[in-house]
Design a protein around this motif. Structure first.
Motif, PDB file in Angstrom:
ATOM      1  N   VAL A 252       8.743   1.348  -2.084  1.00 12.02           N
ATOM      2  CA  VAL A 252       8.222   1.339  -0.719  1.00 12.02           C
ATOM      3  C   VAL A 252       7.082   0.325  -0.706  1.00 12.02           C
ATOM      4  O   VAL A 252       6.104   0.476  -1.442  1.00 12.02           O
ATOM      5  N   SER A 253       7.213  -0.695   0.117  1.00 10.65           N
ATOM      6  CA  SER A 253       6.209  -1.765   0.143  1.00 10.65           C
ATOM      7  C   SER A 253       4.927  -1.289   0.832  1.00 10.65           C
ATOM      8  O   SER A 253       4.892  -0.241   1.469  1.00 10.65           O
ATOM      9  N   GLU A 254       3.918  -2.110   0.715  1.00  6.42           N
ATOM     10  CA  GLU A 254       2.692  -1.920   1.491  1.00  6.42           C
ATOM     11  C   GLU A 254       2.978  -2.367   2.924  1.00  6.42           C
ATOM     12  O   GLU A 254       3.896  -3.137   3.175  1.00  6.42           O
ATOM     13  N   SER A 255       2.161  -1.931   3.849  1.00  4.59           N
ATOM     14  CA  SER A 255       2.276  -2.367   5.234  1.00  4.59           C
ATOM     15  C   SER A 255       1.809  -3.819   5.333  1.00  4.59           C
ATOM     16  O   SER A 255       0.761  -4.183   4.792  1.00  4.59           O
ATOM     17  N   VAL A 256       2.610  -4.637   6.017  1.00  7.54           N
ATOM     18  CA  VAL A 256       2.289  -6.057   6.187  1.00  7.54           C
ATOM     19  C   VAL A 256       2.194  -6.356   7.678  1.00  7.54           C
ATOM     20  O   VAL A 256       3.119  -6.054   8.436  1.00  7.54           O
ATOM     21  N   ALA A 257       1.067  -6.940   8.085  1.00  7.54           N
ATOM     22  CA  ALA A 257       0.901  -7.346   9.482  1.00  7.54           C
ATOM     23  C   ALA A 257       1.666  -8.633   9.724  1.00  7.54           C
ATOM     24  O   ALA A 257       1.584  -9.575   8.938  1.00  7.54           O
ATOM     25  N   MET A 258       2.420  -8.649  10.825  1.00  3.78           N
ATOM     26  CA  MET A 258       3.165  -9.839  11.222  1.00  3.78           C
ATOM     27  C   MET A 258       2.824 -10.142  12.682  1.00  3.78           C
ATOM     28  O   MET A 258       3.605  -9.832  13.592  1.00  3.78           O
ATOM     29  N   PRO A 259       1.636 -10.703  12.908  1.00  2.84           N
ATOM     30  CA  PRO A 259       1.193 -10.925  14.285  1.00  2.84           C
ATOM     31  C   PRO A 259       2.134 -11.800  15.107  1.00  2.84           C
ATOM     32  O   PRO A 259       2.263 -11.600  16.308  1.00  2.84           O
TER      33      PRO A 259
END
Length: 176
Positions: free
Chosen positions: A69-76
């Motif tokens: 399970v990956s870390e949360s990544v912001a994709m603005p």
């Protein structure tokens, strides 16, 4: 008759109703099946819009025992935060709104508890697939592919021309 047979027959009837409800122009014709541009690859991921990313991530990691399970990544640029749950043969993509204009915010406004947002399939050449699909009446949401969460070209297809399902295509070129 065993319950499993009843359920399977009911599911088959529901599937038949869904397929029959797709407008004829969106069905893949014999010509499209022979086209090297239109060979769907495997299911890349199922995207789920979630109102609480931390809670959803914990569910897949701690309750469902997903190993990766990956870390949360912001994709603005897409208006989302993403978490990928690796399942070996496919992935689950958790989506949470990033900013007020996020497409996921609109989805969650209608579906407070979240839910399946879209499904994504691999294609070997997204430009050729897009051209072929448009010629058969499938409407893309964007005219040109964009860069997706994996840094690869993606395009979304309108649910009205895909049997009520928001479909994402992601390019995965085959090395020759």
């Amino acid at each position: 008759m065993p319950l499993a047979n009843i359920c399977c027959r009911a599911s088959a009837r529901a599937l038949a109703r869904t397929v029959l409800s797709i407008p004829h122009r969106t069905l893949i014709t014999e010509a499209l099946k022979d086209s090297p541009a239109w060979r769907l690859g495997h299911l890349n991921h199922v995207a789920i819009a979630v109102p609480d990313m931390a809670q959803a991530t914990a569910f897949w990691r701690d309750v469902m025992h997903a190993e990766k399970v990956s870390e949360s990544v912001a994709m603005p640029e897409h208006g989302v935060y993403t978490v990928f749950v690796e399942l070996g043969n496919t992935k689950i993509e958790l989506l949470h709104p990033y900013g007020d204009k996020s497409p996921i915010a609109g989805f969650l406004a209608k579906n407070k508890r979240g839910g399946i947002h879209h499904i994504c399939f691999n294609v070997p050449d997204i430009q050729q697939a897009l051209t072929t699909l448009k010629a058969s009446g499938v409407q893309p949401l964007n005219e040109e592919p964009k860069t997706g969460a994996h840094g690869l070209p993606v395009v979304f297809l309108h649910p009205k021309t895909c049997g009520g399902v928001l479909v994402e295509l992601e390019e995965h070129r085959i090395n020759r």
